[in-house]
Design a protein around this motif. Structure first.
Motif, PDB file in Angstrom:
ATOM      1  N   GLU A  32      39.046  25.941  27.595  1.00 31.78           N
ATOM      2  CA  GLU A  32      39.592  27.029  26.783  1.00 31.78           C
ATOM      3  C   GLU A  32      41.114  26.979  26.721  1.00 31.78           C
ATOM      4  N   ASP A  47      47.896  35.920  24.711  1.00 32.36           N
ATOM      5  CA  ASP A  47      47.071  34.945  24.020  1.00 32.36           C
ATOM      6  C   ASP A  47      47.908  33.947  23.232  1.00 32.36           C
ATOM      7  N   ASN A  62      43.399  41.768  35.043  1.00 37.96           N
ATOM      8  CA  ASN A  62      42.051  42.189  34.657  1.00 37.96           C
ATOM      9  C   ASN A  62      41.794  41.958  33.174  1.00 37.96           C
ATOM     10  N   ASN A  63      42.795  42.207  32.341  1.00 43.22           N
ATOM     11  CA  ASN A  63      42.641  42.022  30.902  1.00 43.22           C
ATOM     12  C   ASN A  63      42.378  40.568  30.537  1.00 43.22           C
ATOM     13  N   PHE A  87      41.557  37.858  32.993  1.00 36.90           N
ATOM     14  CA  PHE A  87      40.599  37.129  33.820  1.00 36.90           C
ATOM     15  C   PHE A  87      39.494  38.018  34.399  1.00 36.90           C
ATOM     16  N   GLY A  88      39.361  39.231  33.883  1.00 40.81           N
ATOM     17  CA  GLY A  88      38.378  40.163  34.423  1.00 40.81           C
ATOM     18  C   GLY A  88      36.934  39.742  34.236  1.00 40.81           C
ATOM     19  N   SER A  89      36.691  38.792  33.360  1.00 33.64           N
ATOM     20  CA  SER A  89      35.315  38.336  33.128  1.00 33.64           C
ATOM     21  C   SER A  89      34.821  37.388  34.210  1.00 33.64           C
ATOM     22  N   PHE A  90      35.723  36.927  35.080  1.00 35.40           N
ATOM     23  CA  PHE A  90      35.333  36.035  36.171  1.00 35.40           C
ATOM     24  C   PHE A  90      35.047  36.896  37.409  1.00 35.40           C
ATOM     25  N   ASP A  91      33.759  37.200  37.612  1.00 34.11           N
ATOM     26  CA  ASP A  91      33.351  38.213  38.580  1.00 34.11           C
ATOM     27  C   ASP A  91      33.805  37.913  40.005  1.00 34.11           C
ATOM     28  N   LEU A 111      37.559  38.440  40.255  1.00 35.94           N
ATOM     29  CA  LEU A 111      37.864  39.862  40.113  1.00 35.94           C
ATOM     30  C   LEU A 111      37.508  40.624  41.388  1.00 35.94           C
TER      31      LEU A 111
END
Length: 270
Positions: free
Chosen positions: A56, A125, A180-181, A183-187, A190
Motif C-alpha cells: 500500500e 494521505d 488511530n486514524n 493505523f487503527g485498522s491493525f488490531d 492498536l
C-alpha cells in the motif's frame, strides 16, 4: 526486489554512517529523551509500520531510514517546538558529507522539516513518508518512555510544572488520534499502543491532581510529582538514561516512583 531485502540494503548502506553523524552532532548535547536511542526506536517503529502497509506504500526504506535518524537531530541546535528546520539543515550537511545529491532527497528534507507539526494540519494521505515518520515518532511518545521524554523536553523548555501535565495530555491525545486514524485498522498494533497511551494518560492525570498541593525541592520526592522531581535532578546532574535505569532501587521507596522507574527500565530494556 522485495521489502525485507530493501530494508536490509538501506540499513547496510546508511545505518552506521547516520549514527556516526548523529553522535558527532550530539557530542556536547545532553538531551537523552531525543538522543540516538530515540532515533533507533523511531527507525524500528518505522520499519514495523512500513511492513504493515506493504504494497500500500511506495515509501523507499532508504528514504525512511534517513528521515528516522535525522528528524530530531536539529534539537542539538534548538530544543523548541519548530526544530525541524535545523534538522533539515543538518541532514543537508549529512548529504553533502557523503556526496549524496540534495536534489535527489528533497522529499526527505521536506518531511524532516515538517515532522514537528503536531497539529496534523497536513493531509497524511498526501505523503506516505511523512505519515510513517510522524506516527513512528508519536509511538515513542507513549508509555513510560513517553512520560520521561515529555517530562524532560517540557522541563528543558521551562514549562511551568503546574501546567505541563495538561499540555502533555493535550499533545499526546493529538498524537494518539493521528495514529488511530491512520493505523487503527491493525488490531494487534492498536491494542498494544492503547495500553501504552493509557499509561501516559493516567500518569499525567494523577500528576495534575497532586501538583497543586505538592512542594517541590523538600528532599522527599513522592508520587507522580516525585517522579518529575527526580527527572529534574537527573537532568541537572546530566545522568544518562542507562544509568537511571540500571538500579531503580536507588530511588525513594515510594510505590509510584518504584513503579515508574521499573517500568521505564523494562521498556527501554536497560
Amino acid at each position: 526486489m522485495d521489502l525485507p531485502l530493501l530494508v536490509d540494503s538501506a540499513e547496510r548502506r546508511f545505518k552506521q554512517i547516520l549514527e556516526d553523524f548523529f553522535i558527532t552532532c550530539y557530542a556536547r548535547e545532553y538531551l537523552p529523551s531525543h538522543g540516538i536511542e530515540h532515533h533507533r526506536r523511531v527507525w524500528r517503529y518505522s520499519k514495523e509500520l512500513l511492513f504493515l502497509l506493504k504494497s500500500e506504500s511506495a515509501v523507499l526504506p532508504s528514504r525512511l531510514i534517513i528521515s528516522s535518524y535525522m528528524h530530531d537531530i536539529g534539537m542539538s541546535v534548538e530544543v523548541g517546538i519548530r526544530h525541524g528546520i535545523h534538522s533539515r539543515n543538518l541532514c543537508t550537511e549529512f548529504l553533502n558529507v557523503h556526496q549524496l545529491s540534495k536534489a535527489d532527497y528533497n522529499d526527505v528534507l521536506d518531511v524532516i522539516e515538517n515532522h514537528d507539526n503536531k497539529d496534523y494540519t497536513e493531509d497524511p494521505d498526501v505523503n506516505d513518508l511523512l505519515k510513517i515518520l510522524s506516527v513512528a515518532d508519536d509511538l515513542d511518545a507513549f508509555g513510560f518512555t513517553g512520560i520521561y521524554r515529555y517530562s524532560e523536553i517540557y522541563l528543558t523548555r521551562c514549562v511551568d510544572k503546574n501546567e505541563f501535565g495538561h499540555l502533555i495530555i493535550n499533545n499526546a491525545g493529538k498524537r494518539f488520534d493521528n495514529f488511530n486514524n491512520i493505523f487503527g485498522s491493525f488490531d494487534e498494533l492498536l491494542g498494544r499502543e492503547i495500553k501504552r497511551y493509557d499509561i501516559l494518560f493516567r500518569f499525567f492525570n494523577a500528576y495534575n491532581r497532586q501538583v497543586p498541593d505538592y512542594c517541590f525541592g523538600n528532599g522527599k520526592p513522592k508520587g507522580y510529582c516525585g517522579v518529575i522531581e527526580i527527572v529534574t535532578d537527573v537532568m541537572n546532574n546530566k545522568i544518562s538514561l542507562k544509568d537511571i535505569c540500571s538500579d531503580p532501587e536507588i530511588f525513594p521507596d515510594d510505590p509510584v516512583i518504584q513503579w515508574f522507574f521499573h517500568g521505564l527500565s523494562k521498556e527501554l530494556s536497560f
